[in-house]
Enzyme design. Sequence first.
Site, short mmCIF file in Angstrom:
data_model
loop_
_atom_site.label_atom_id
_atom_site.label_comp_id
_atom_site.label_asym_id
_atom_site.label_seq_id
_atom_site.Cartn_x
_atom_site.Cartn_y
_atom_site.Cartn_z
N ARG A 191 0.86 -1.17 0.00
CA ARG A 191 0.00 0.00 0.00
C ARG A 191 0.90 1.22 0.00
O ARG A 191 2.10 1.13 0.25
CB ARG A 191 -0.86 0.02 1.28
CG ARG A 191 -1.89 -1.10 1.35
CD ARG A 191 -2.79 -0.85 2.54
NE ARG A 191 -3.67 -1.98 2.80
CZ ARG A 191 -4.81 -2.21 2.15
NH1 ARG A 191 -5.20 -1.38 1.19
NH2 ARG A 191 -5.56 -3.25 2.45
N ALA A 192 0.29 2.39 -0.28
CA ALA A 192 1.08 3.62 -0.29
C ALA A 192 1.68 3.88 1.07
O ALA A 192 1.03 3.70 2.09
CB ALA A 192 0.17 4.79 -0.67
N THR A 194 4.39 6.76 1.30
CA THR A 194 4.49 8.21 1.16
C THR A 194 3.89 8.67 -0.17
O THR A 194 3.90 9.85 -0.47
CB THR A 194 5.97 8.65 1.19
OG1 THR A 194 6.67 7.89 0.21
CG2 THR A 194 6.58 8.38 2.55
N SER A 195 3.35 7.73 -0.96
CA SER A 195 2.80 8.08 -2.27
C SER A 195 1.27 8.15 -2.18
O SER A 195 0.69 7.77 -1.19
CB SER A 195 3.24 7.03 -3.29
OG SER A 195 2.55 5.82 -3.04
N THR A 199 0.11 -0.17 -5.45
CA THR A 199 -0.63 -1.08 -6.31
C THR A 199 -1.78 -1.75 -5.54
O THR A 199 -2.88 -1.96 -6.08
CB THR A 199 0.32 -2.15 -6.89
OG1 THR A 199 1.32 -1.49 -7.66
CG2 THR A 199 -0.43 -3.12 -7.79
N ASP A 252 18.03 5.55 1.93
CA ASP A 252 17.62 4.24 1.42
C ASP A 252 18.88 3.61 0.80
O ASP A 252 19.00 3.51 -0.40
CB ASP A 252 16.52 4.43 0.37
CG ASP A 252 15.77 3.14 0.11
OD1 ASP A 252 16.18 2.10 0.66
OD2 ASP A 252 14.79 3.16 -0.65
#
Lengths: 492, 492
Positions: A191-192, A194-195, A199, A252
């Site tokens: 799931r999202a 930070t967006s 999908t 990251d």
Amino acid sequence: MQLDAVTIDIGTTRPLVLLHSVDAAEMGAHPLDRVRIEDGTESMTGIVKRTDELVDRGTIGVTEPLRHVRGTVDVTLAGQPRSVRYVRKKLDDVELDADELETIVRDVHENRLSDVELGAYVSAIYANGLSLEETEHLTQAMTEVGQQLTWKGPVVADKHSIGGVAGDSVTPIVVSIVAETGLTMPKTSSRAVTSPAGTADVMEVFCDVEFSIDEIEAIVAETNGCLVWGGGVDLSPVDDEIIRAENPLSIDPPGQLIASVLSKKRSAGSTHVVIDVPYGEGAKVESLVDARKLADDVKRVGDHLDVDVTCAITHGTAPTGRGVGPVLEARDVLAVLEGDGPEPLRLKSIRLAEMLLDHCGVDASAADVLDSGRALERFRRIVAAQNGDSEVESDDLEPGEETTTVRADRSGIATRIDNRQLSDVARRAGAPLDARAGLVIHREAGEAVVAGDSLYTIHAEAAAKLEEANALADRLEPIRVRSKADALVERR
Amino acid sequence: MQLDAVTIDIGTTRPLVLLHSVDAAEMGAHPLDRVRIEDGTESMTGIVKRTDELVDRGTIGVTEPLRHVRGTVDVTLAGQPRSVRYVRKKLDDVELDADELETIVRDVHENRLSDVELGAYVSAIYANGLSLEETEHLTQAMTEVGQQLTWKGPVVADKHSIGGVAGDSVTPIVVSIVAETGLTMPKTSSRAVTSPAGTADVMEVFCDVEFSIDEIEAIVAETNGCLVWGGGVDLSPVDDEIIRAENPLSIDPPGQLIASVLSKKRSAGSTHVVIDVPYGEGAKVESLVDARKLADDVKRVGDHLDVDVTCAITHGTAPTGRGVGPVLEARDVLAVLEGDGPEPLRLKSIRLAEMLLDHCGVDASAADVLDSGRALERFRRIVAAQNGDSEVESDDLEPGEETTTVRADRSGIATRIDNRQLSDVARRAGAPLDARAGLVIHREAGEAVVAGDSLYTIHAEAAAKLEEANALADRLEPIRVRSKADALVERR
């Protein structure tokens, strides 16, 4: 020290224990120290917090993960978990061996590291990097603490995107094409975070996405594929914890990224994987050089772990589809499957599917499968297997009715479509929680624009959120229009 | 988002806010994100925790540091504090400028960094080091957020030890000698953190140690010196927070150490400082080379900040006095002042006092001041000024009556006196909270020992703690006796 255990909810999922300051001082226990708690049958570890108010002397407060601790328990100061020594070793830029990385992963998995130590772990990996060998060991260790899926047959196809691109919902299209050719493609997605939409959020517009392993196996047996939420199966449980520490620092590190991705793929039982590495300003990977380096490293680590990886390096500066947000992206996906929809989304889906088919040794044309409508049929079968309405059409998918259309305030060229800014505006409008919130982009980068032309439309479910999104859009400039002269030179 | 604020005690001194998961998701707020809270008059920052139980939707729980937040408040997602960017920059091994270091120090001071970020900060400093210039800027910034003491006269003497040595209570003796020569020496000391006794714990055996700034000024006006707890005056408030993050990782990067020490000295108004740098196996600084490097760096940073520093590099492997623990160390201190006491403690005190007198340009013999009994008189005046019994004699100071004497199980040589192990045993016996607990060491390293000779005696106030200390002593070997042959060769 003998103490009476009481459960205390202080809103944490970490195994903390609250000690009265005097008890803590007697024990020599400082904040973030660990204590061993023995209740006669079991021995557990807790991280110390000190308080004068929440517990009395002689009492130990335990949080949710330690809730089965009851009655009078023996509490002693415990040493540091061994992994802290290995974190320090990595801070000293010494290469870690398989055992040491495994110990770190196990301690993270069992919640034994405090936030300070977790911050030091991701910092050490970031500052000093991971060698390929370390990355392999880390991947192996992260795989082992997770659940494992197994599939019949020698080839299990998968795809993954390094992420950071808005409106990039190629996955449902790729899975539909690939599964239609007869390959097994059990896709788990996120799931999202930070967006505006992951999908899993997009698929939830069509059908359920949370299933048990048994249910997933049944769906895949019936349709060759699935499009489910990965959080429902515990494929790489330490990943979430590590991401929780990386996010606030906005780091990251590549080695950790590779280990996260490949441990999930291995746990999912995937044998052949296409990894999409979008690069460019504002994407996770900024330069082509870095993208190539990352791609080479992922492939090499994959080789070592028997996951056959091929990478697609793609442009990551602008959104792929026109819609951003769960319903708006779902509409793009379905439109492409219906033979219409945004061309960049269609093309990227075909290219990725082609690469994956080729990689798996399947001789089929992705474009044919899509254009013939067979991919749409396959998608409908998957949606039906996941308890959704297989008759849905793209026109049925309606975005939020509160809208603002942002227009160009000058004529010129759309010089830049800013992924991150568009994501922020879509989130402010309510995505992904408000599934029908988001935005629709009307222009591509490089297109000529006349003053007053619409650039993008914000959709929200509630007027208040639309206002918030409008306010943010006013401050930002997600689609930048410049005169031809200005587009060539930027003055600073 | 409009929320109703309620105060919730979850045993933390950090400015946390508890949001219901649904509110947090709507806001897009993840754990460790920050939110801005505005109540109409003021704007504050809180770090997010999510919960489903502790607060209802529409409510925000705030912890102690935010307790003045009341009523309905406006809560919005706030960006990262700027310092997080600078922490990442340091992780990238880029040199930070004065502004950036000042921002970090201010954010730490105002509790704006989460534990993950604080862990990353100390890790970055440790992994990539601080240049001399960065250390100067950091010292400056750490000084500025603290209280400042000012003294009449151009010379204010001070001493500091890098620490890590048990039974090293030279400070009361040095202050007594130096103050007796007419110099001003207002000494602030710490309580034990991981040791069995800090100087403040030892002084508390004689008198009060917690005073306000006004009271300290009065004591110093009367006696030229003081021996008080530094925690009562806020000289370098960010230091505690940074140490809290360094401790669990067992790291103490030199640049940060220098900034911590010198910022405190500057805030204390000290102009001439002797810094004791003990080195050796088990001490904070392990080698002579490292000790020299650290000493040179401290001096250089001191020069830049108008603190005149001289360093004493000393042996840090064995305890200086015979007693370990508040009362037992106090007894050694008083015995030395009375003209008796352990010779190494007497000698080290004289040497440090001599260095400091010389450094301040005072022509006086530290040994004469001590041997004449004038230092003892000065000490009694300071004790009296700090509300203590100035008539106390070393024989009046009685350690805990529960005792075990550990004896040599073979004949040979006492090859090693292990500071750290002795500290652990003394703490287990109850020090420093039980002031009369600790131990007395009967042998020096290198001394010949016959089987059955007493090596050290553990003192405790309570039988139960003596048992715990005995159990630990059985497992460790704080004083190691080896035959002459074994002492030359270690088999592994």
